[in-house]
Scaffold this active site. Structure first.
Site, PDB file in Angstrom:
ATOM      1  N   ALA A  61       0.835  -1.207   0.000  1.00  0.00           N
ATOM      2  CA  ALA A  61       0.000   0.000   0.000  1.00  0.00           C
ATOM      3  C   ALA A  61       0.864   1.249   0.000  1.00  0.00           C
ATOM      4  O   ALA A  61       2.010   1.233   0.450  1.00  0.00           O
ATOM      5  CB  ALA A  61      -0.888   0.005   1.229  1.00  0.00           C
ATOM      6  N   LYS A  65      -2.041   5.022  -4.030  1.00  0.00           N
ATOM      7  CA  LYS A  65      -3.000   5.339  -2.967  1.00  0.00           C
ATOM      8  C   LYS A  65      -4.411   5.501  -3.520  1.00  0.00           C
ATOM      9  O   LYS A  65      -5.393   5.225  -2.835  1.00  0.00           O
ATOM     10  CB  LYS A  65      -2.598   6.633  -2.261  1.00  0.00           C
ATOM     11  N   THR A  85      -3.512   3.879   1.231  1.00  0.00           N
ATOM     12  CA  THR A  85      -4.645   3.963   2.142  1.00  0.00           C
ATOM     13  C   THR A  85      -5.653   5.029   1.691  1.00  0.00           C
ATOM     14  O   THR A  85      -5.265   6.143   1.347  1.00  0.00           O
ATOM     15  CB  THR A  85      -4.155   4.273   3.575  1.00  0.00           C
ATOM     16  N   ASN A 110       8.950   8.490   5.180  1.00  0.00           N
ATOM     17  CA  ASN A 110       7.831   9.304   4.694  1.00  0.00           C
ATOM     18  C   ASN A 110       6.915   9.694   5.831  1.00  0.00           C
ATOM     19  O   ASN A 110       6.776   8.971   6.811  1.00  0.00           O
ATOM     20  CB  ASN A 110       7.082   8.568   3.574  1.00  0.00           C
ATOM     21  N   ASN A 141      -6.779  -0.755   0.914  1.00  0.00           N
ATOM     22  CA  ASN A 141      -6.317  -0.473   2.277  1.00  0.00           C
ATOM     23  C   ASN A 141      -7.052   0.773   2.773  1.00  0.00           C
ATOM     24  O   ASN A 141      -7.068   1.799   2.101  1.00  0.00           O
ATOM     25  CB  ASN A 141      -4.795  -0.249   2.188  1.00  0.00           C
ATOM     26  N   ASN A 172      -5.921  -0.564   8.207  1.00  0.00           N
ATOM     27  CA  ASN A 172      -4.588  -0.029   8.494  1.00  0.00           C
ATOM     28  C   ASN A 172      -4.618   0.753   9.811  1.00  0.00           C
ATOM     29  O   ASN A 172      -5.142   1.857   9.863  1.00  0.00           O
ATOM     30  CB  ASN A 172      -4.141   0.872   7.333  1.00  0.00           C
ATOM     31  N   THR A 178      -0.545   9.503  11.278  1.00  0.00           N
ATOM     32  CA  THR A 178      -1.856  10.026  11.670  1.00  0.00           C
ATOM     33  C   THR A 178      -1.940   9.907  13.185  1.00  0.00           C
ATOM     34  O   THR A 178      -1.931   8.786  13.709  1.00  0.00           O
ATOM     35  CB  THR A 178      -3.000   9.229  10.985  1.00  0.00           C
ATOM     36  N   SER A 243       4.926  -5.830   7.884  1.00  0.00           N
ATOM     37  CA  SER A 243       4.460  -4.739   8.694  1.00  0.00           C
ATOM     38  C   SER A 243       4.440  -3.440   7.913  1.00  0.00           C
ATOM     39  O   SER A 243       4.916  -3.364   6.787  1.00  0.00           O
ATOM     40  CB  SER A 243       5.411  -4.557   9.891  1.00  0.00           C
ATOM     41  N   THR A 245       5.699   0.754   8.145  1.00  0.00           N
ATOM     42  CA  THR A 245       7.004   1.386   8.387  1.00  0.00           C
ATOM     43  C   THR A 245       7.263   1.481   9.893  1.00  0.00           C
ATOM     44  O   THR A 245       6.340   1.361  10.692  1.00  0.00           O
ATOM     45  CB  THR A 245       7.017   2.805   7.781  1.00  0.00           C
ATOM     46  N   GLY A 295      11.339  -4.186   3.760  1.00  0.00           N
ATOM     47  CA  GLY A 295      12.747  -4.324   3.421  1.00  0.00           C
ATOM     48  C   GLY A 295      13.079  -5.426   2.436  1.00  0.00           C
ATOM     49  O   GLY A 295      14.247  -5.796   2.293  1.00  0.00           O
TER      50      GLY A 295
HETATM   51  C1  LIG Z   1       6.146   6.552   0.444  1.00  0.00           C
HETATM   52  C2  LIG Z   1       5.413   5.474   1.187  1.00  0.00           C
HETATM   53  C3  LIG Z   1       4.050   5.608   1.409  1.00  0.00           C
HETATM   54  C4  LIG Z   1       3.353   4.609   2.109  1.00  0.00           C
HETATM   55  N1  LIG Z   1       2.002   4.731   2.298  1.00  0.00           N
HETATM   56  C5  LIG Z   1       1.317   3.746   2.911  1.00  0.00           C
HETATM   57  C6  LIG Z   1      -0.085   3.805   3.073  1.00  0.00           C
HETATM   58  O1  LIG Z   1      -0.749   4.742   2.604  1.00  0.00           O
HETATM   59  N2  LIG Z   1      -0.704   2.797   3.730  1.00  0.00           N
HETATM   60  C7  LIG Z   1      -0.023   1.720   4.228  1.00  0.00           C
HETATM   61  O2  LIG Z   1      -0.642   0.817   4.806  1.00  0.00           O
HETATM   62  N3  LIG Z   1       1.314   1.620   4.077  1.00  0.00           N
HETATM   63  C8  LIG Z   1       1.986   2.592   3.442  1.00  0.00           C
HETATM   64  N4  LIG Z   1       3.335   2.493   3.282  1.00  0.00           N
HETATM   65  C9  LIG Z   1       4.053   1.322   3.866  1.00  0.00           C
HETATM   66  C10 LIG Z   1       4.272   0.222   2.857  1.00  0.00           C
HETATM   67  O3  LIG Z   1       3.043  -0.311   2.411  1.00  0.00           O
HETATM   68  C11 LIG Z   1       5.122  -0.911   3.487  1.00  0.00           C
HETATM   69  O4  LIG Z   1       4.397  -1.476   4.549  1.00  0.00           O
HETATM   70  C12 LIG Z   1       6.473  -0.422   3.993  1.00  0.00           C
HETATM   71  O5  LIG Z   1       7.009   0.569   3.156  1.00  0.00           O
HETATM   72  C13 LIG Z   1       7.487  -1.550   4.139  1.00  0.00           C
HETATM   73  O6  LIG Z   1       7.791  -2.123   2.888  1.00  0.00           O
HETATM   74  P1  LIG Z   1       9.142  -1.730   2.047  1.00  0.00           P
HETATM   75  O7  LIG Z   1      10.280  -1.768   3.028  1.00  0.00           O
HETATM   76  O8  LIG Z   1       9.218  -2.749   0.981  1.00  0.00           O
HETATM   77  O9  LIG Z   1       8.907  -0.364   1.533  1.00  0.00           O
HETATM   78  C14 LIG Z   1       4.046   3.476   2.593  1.00  0.00           C
HETATM   79  C15 LIG Z   1       5.422   3.352   2.352  1.00  0.00           C
HETATM   80  C16 LIG Z   1       6.103   4.326   1.668  1.00  0.00           C
HETATM   81  C17 LIG Z   1       7.593   4.159   1.414  1.00  0.00           C
END
Ligand SMILES: Cc1cc2nc3c(=O)[nH]c(=O)nc-3n(C[C@H](O)[C@H](O)[C@H](O)COP(=O)(O)O)c2cc1C
Length: 356
Positions: A61, A65, A85, A110, A141, A172, A178, A243, A245, A295
């Site tokens: 996600a 978005k 989301t 972010n 999401n 989420n 938030t 998970s 972030t 990751g």
């Molecule tokens: C720029 C950015 C925006 C994100 N926006 C959302 C979001 O709107 N909703 C959500 O559940 N996770 C969001 N995430 C988290 C990702 O879905 C993911 O859980 C997280 O980045 C870990 O995966 P990765 O290490 O492969 O990036 C966002 C991540 C990034 C980098």
């Protein structure tokens, strides 16, 4: 597939991250990104929640978005794509800049704060896909508005608006941007929230009921995780995404950008998110399908999540640094790793670390 990323990637990374992201979405929407034409290997197939996943690699996600480029993203070779989301009303998110690259660490921070077009607009886009019978698994999401006074009502609104239009829904409660959102992971508020969203889904009496998943943070204590596992099993949700972030900054001492407020993703998140995934596999006794995210930057990483308990995986940040070829590399690489370990199918490898 012609790989444009060696040229496009450095160009995009020379731009502000948010500008680069918007441009990427526009290119995808316009169909200017080549599709992956590769046969799906039956060993990677899985049936979960009544859905046929052709491969286990999904888009996390936050990338799309507003569900603007779902079809093109599926065309890159993902087994599934998660939009959102999405919050009930559109909202602008936090002031810019709100997204930062940490290239040496292959990471990002972010603090977007759920900038999105709102449920009505996203529902319209997903409805168009459904009407046209577009193939591919799409999740939605959902979250709450920043200024909402009734978080539960916001998630229930999300279920009402998107349940008929998505293959799975994600509650989420784990974005760090938030205020108050992550407190919904505590035992009582979580039990109340899950009961409400499950009741809303049941009330709709849909022909195709979407699976209902919960996405959690990697920053929870063992007691918190125990509560999440117990409440999730008691409530009867369909799975967990582990998970989001992290608010921690593992291994980032002395890195200037690490001081930015927000959620950290990418390589430094791999270890904590995989540990949380393994904990939840153990705490749920393998009874709930889990999606491992955090990751993943190689087939080895994806396979480690699978062995730790993930039936499916997702990624985001590594795509910024490596481009869409990574999707194909992971699909091929996971097959080799399965073979090496003597597994005939992916399903056999799920949670293998816990059976040694
Ligand atoms: C720029 C950015 C925006 C994100 N926006 C959302 C979001 O709107 N909703 C959500 O559940 N996770 C969001 N995430 C988290 C990702 O879905 C993911 O859980 C997280 O980045 C870990 O995966 P990765 O290490 O492969 O990036 C966002 C991540 C990034 C980098």
């Amino acid at each position: 597939m012609i790989d444009l990323f060696p040229v496009l990637g450095p160009l995009l990374r020379s731009l502000d991250p948010e500008v680069a992201h918007t441009l990427t979405l526009r290119l995808l929407e316009a169909g200017l990104v080549p599709r992956l034409c590769e046969r799906e290997d039956p060993r990677l197939r899985q049936r979960l929640w009544g859905l046929d996943f052709l491969n286990p690699v999904g888009l996390a996600a936050g990338f799309d978005k507003n569900a603007e480029a779902v079809g093109a993203l599926l065309g890159l070779g993902f087994g599934f794509v998660e939009a959102g989301t999405v919050t009930p009303r559109p909202q602008p998110g936090n002031p810019r800049p709100r997204c930062f690259r940490l290239p040496e660490q292959q990471a990002m921070i972010n603090r977007f704060g759920f900038n999105n077009d709102g449920l009505d607009v996203v529902a319209r886009r997903l409805a168009t896909r459904r009407r046209r019978h577009r193939p591919g698994i799409v999740g939605a999401n959902i979250g709450r508005n920043k200024d909402s006074t009734d978080a539960v009502a916001d998630y229930v609104a999300g279920v009402y608006a998107l349940a008929a239009l998505a293959d799975y829904l994600v509650i989420n409660v784990s974005s760090p941007n938030t205020p108050g959102l992550r407190a919904l992971q505590d035992r009582e508020p979580l039990a109340e929230l899950l009961a409400a969203v499950l009741a809303a889904r049941a009330e709709l009496c849909l022909k195709r009921t979407p699976a209902l998943l919960l996405k959690i943070a990697p920053d929870l204590t063992t007691d918190d995780l125990t509560a999440v596992a117990e409440v999730s099993l008691e409530a009867g949700i369909d799975g967990l995404i582990i998970s989001n972030t992290t608010i921690s900054r593992p291994g980032l001492d002395g890195v200037a950008t690490a001081g930015e407020t927000g959620g950290l993703s990418g390589r430094p998140l791999f270890e904590p998110s995989t540990r949380t995934l393994a904990d939840l596999y153990r705490l749920t006794g393998g009874r709930l399908p889990l999606i491992g995210v955090g990751g993943i930057a190689s087939a080895e990483d994806a396979y480690a999540k699978i062995r730790a308990g993930a039936s499916l995986v997702q990624m985001y940040t590594a795509l910024i640094y490596q481009g869409p070829r990574l999707i194909r590399d992971i699909r091929r690489g996971v097959l080799e790793l399965l073979e090496k370990d003597g597994f005939a199918t992916l399903t056999e490898a799920v949670g293998a670390d816990h059976r040694q």
